[in-house]
Motif scaffolding. Structure first.
Motif, PDB file in Angstrom:
ATOM      1  N   VAL A 112       0.836  -1.212   0.000  1.00  0.00           N
ATOM      2  CA  VAL A 112       0.000   0.000   0.000  1.00  0.00           C
ATOM      3  C   VAL A 112       0.864   1.253   0.000  1.00  0.00           C
ATOM      4  N   ASN A 113       1.825   1.304   0.907  1.00  0.00           N
ATOM      5  CA  ASN A 113       2.553   2.568   1.135  1.00  0.00           C
ATOM      6  C   ASN A 113       3.597   2.859   0.068  1.00  0.00           C
ATOM      7  N   MET A 118       4.335   3.728  -6.434  1.00  0.00           N
ATOM      8  CA  MET A 118       5.192   3.644  -7.622  1.00  0.00           C
ATOM      9  C   MET A 118       4.347   3.393  -8.868  1.00  0.00           C
ATOM     10  N   ARG A 119       3.397   2.428  -8.782  1.00  0.00           N
ATOM     11  CA  ARG A 119       2.615   2.066  -9.977  1.00  0.00           C
ATOM     12  C   ARG A 119       1.795   3.239 -10.499  1.00  0.00           C
ATOM     13  N   GLU A 142       6.745  11.206   9.624  1.00  0.00           N
ATOM     14  CA  GLU A 142       7.848  11.379  10.568  1.00  0.00           C
ATOM     15  C   GLU A 142       8.619  10.065  10.704  1.00  0.00           C
ATOM     16  N   ALA A 143       7.921   8.940  10.503  1.00  0.00           N
ATOM     17  CA  ALA A 143       8.590   7.634  10.556  1.00  0.00           C
ATOM     18  C   ALA A 143       9.579   7.448   9.404  1.00  0.00           C
ATOM     19  N   GLY A 144       9.529   8.324   8.417  1.00  0.00           N
ATOM     20  CA  GLY A 144      10.526   8.292   7.342  1.00  0.00           C
ATOM     21  C   GLY A 144      11.751   9.127   7.674  1.00  0.00           C
ATOM     22  N   ALA A 160      11.454   4.552   2.388  1.00  0.00           N
ATOM     23  CA  ALA A 160      11.484   4.270   0.946  1.00  0.00           C
ATOM     24  C   ALA A 160      10.697   5.327   0.160  1.00  0.00           C
ATOM     25  N   VAL A 161       9.625   5.830   0.738  1.00  0.00           N
ATOM     26  CA  VAL A 161       8.868   6.900   0.069  1.00  0.00           C
ATOM     27  C   VAL A 161       9.785   8.112  -0.166  1.00  0.00           C
TER      28      VAL A 161
END
Ligand SMILES: NC(=O)c1ccc[n+]([C@@H]2O[C@H](COP(=O)([O-])OP(=O)(O)OC[C@H]3O[C@@H](n4cnc5c(N)ncnc54)[C@H](O)[C@@H]3O)[C@@H](O)[C@H]2O)c1
Length: 250
Positions: A112-113, A118-119, A142-144, A160-161
């Protein structure tokens, strides 16, 4: 909060997760500023409420964005011109540390995330590149920015985002397509975040009690997302914008 009248007049913008929380606030602001919005959500009742309650040019698409076929339906609803894409849909994990991750949690959170983001981004790029214009905004977290805001699957997906955002910006900004992310701290939405790990509770609990800023309103995130989608941010690409009440500074 004041809106910018006509800022998106003539523009078509796709918003995933448009049925609730940050996605819904983004849809509301976009239509108030003149956009035609394709609101995507897996939850049909939420989309029905959205189109009942919000005035404006909204096309609802009920779709699970992890299903590859959903991309075609979203593009079909959007039509040939796509000005913006807000990849907002996302799910939490259960605060699982690495040793406690179930395969299905890892697979679903990443699907999902990250993979769905990407798609859909890959699918809208040809339309944007044809016109030499477009803006993509991804919702990170914030977790990124750190390892202490969620479990390992969610933290991994949101880091990764950030990489997906900067890489996309690197390749396509010279061709007129900008790509940015917002990184929210806590926001009052319907996202579910069950604590499934005793060790995570012990490890994160004290940090959560001392470090977390006040919970934001979804509209405060929508303001940043729509700014990045708009021409007001014409010189901004590859940014990971913390919209977190200052959490990233701690
Ligand atoms: N709420 C927070 O505190 C917070 C903090 C940081 C980041 N975020 C991020 O903000 C984004 C939006 O979350 P929110 O808090 O508004 O949550 P929310 O649950 O209120 O809204 C998310 C929407 O996405 C939809 N969705 C989930 N999976 C989907 C799928 N497979 N296909 C289509 N739609 C799907 C849900 O049905 C829901 O309506 C997420 O990416 C989340 O990770 C939220």
């Amino acid at each position: 909060m004041s809106f910018v009248a006509h800022r998106f007049a003539g523009c078509t913008v796709i918003v995933t997760g448009g049925g609730a929380g940050i996605g819904r606030a983004t849809v509301e602001r976009l239509v108030a500023e003149g956009a035609r919005v394709i609101a995507v959500d897996v939850f049909s009742e939420r989309l029905a409420l959205l189109t009942d309650e919000v005035q404006g040019d909204i096309t609802a698409v009920v779709a699970d964005i992890t299903e590859p076929a959903s991309t075609d339906r979203i593009l079909e609803a959007a039509g040939p011109r796509i000005d913006g894409l807000a990849n907002v849909a996302g799910i939490m994990d259960g605060f699982e540390p690495t040793a406690e991750i179930a395969d299905e949690t890892w697979d679903r959170v990443l699907a999902v995330n990250l993979t769905a983001m990407m798609r859909l981004t890959r699918a809208v790029l040809p339309s944007m590149l044809d016109r030499g214009a477009g803006s993509i905004v991804n919702v990170g977290s914030e977790a990124g920015q750190r390892g202490s805001a969620a479990g390992t699957p969610y933290t991994t997906s949101k880091h990764a985002v950030n990489g997906f955002t900067t890489s996309t910006a690197f390749f396509y900004t010279p061709k007129g397509v900008r790509c940015n992310a917002v990184a929210p701290g806590p926001v009052a939405t319907s996202i579910e975040a069950p604590f499934r790990s005793e060790w995570a509770g012990q490890r994160l609990g004290p940090l959560f009690q001392t470090n977390i800023p006040p919970v934001a309103r979804p509209e405060e995130l929508a303001a940043a997302i729509t700014w990045l989608l708009s021409d007001d941010a014409s010189n901004v690409s590859g940014a990971i914008l913390a919209v977190d009440g200052g959490w990233a500074s701690i």
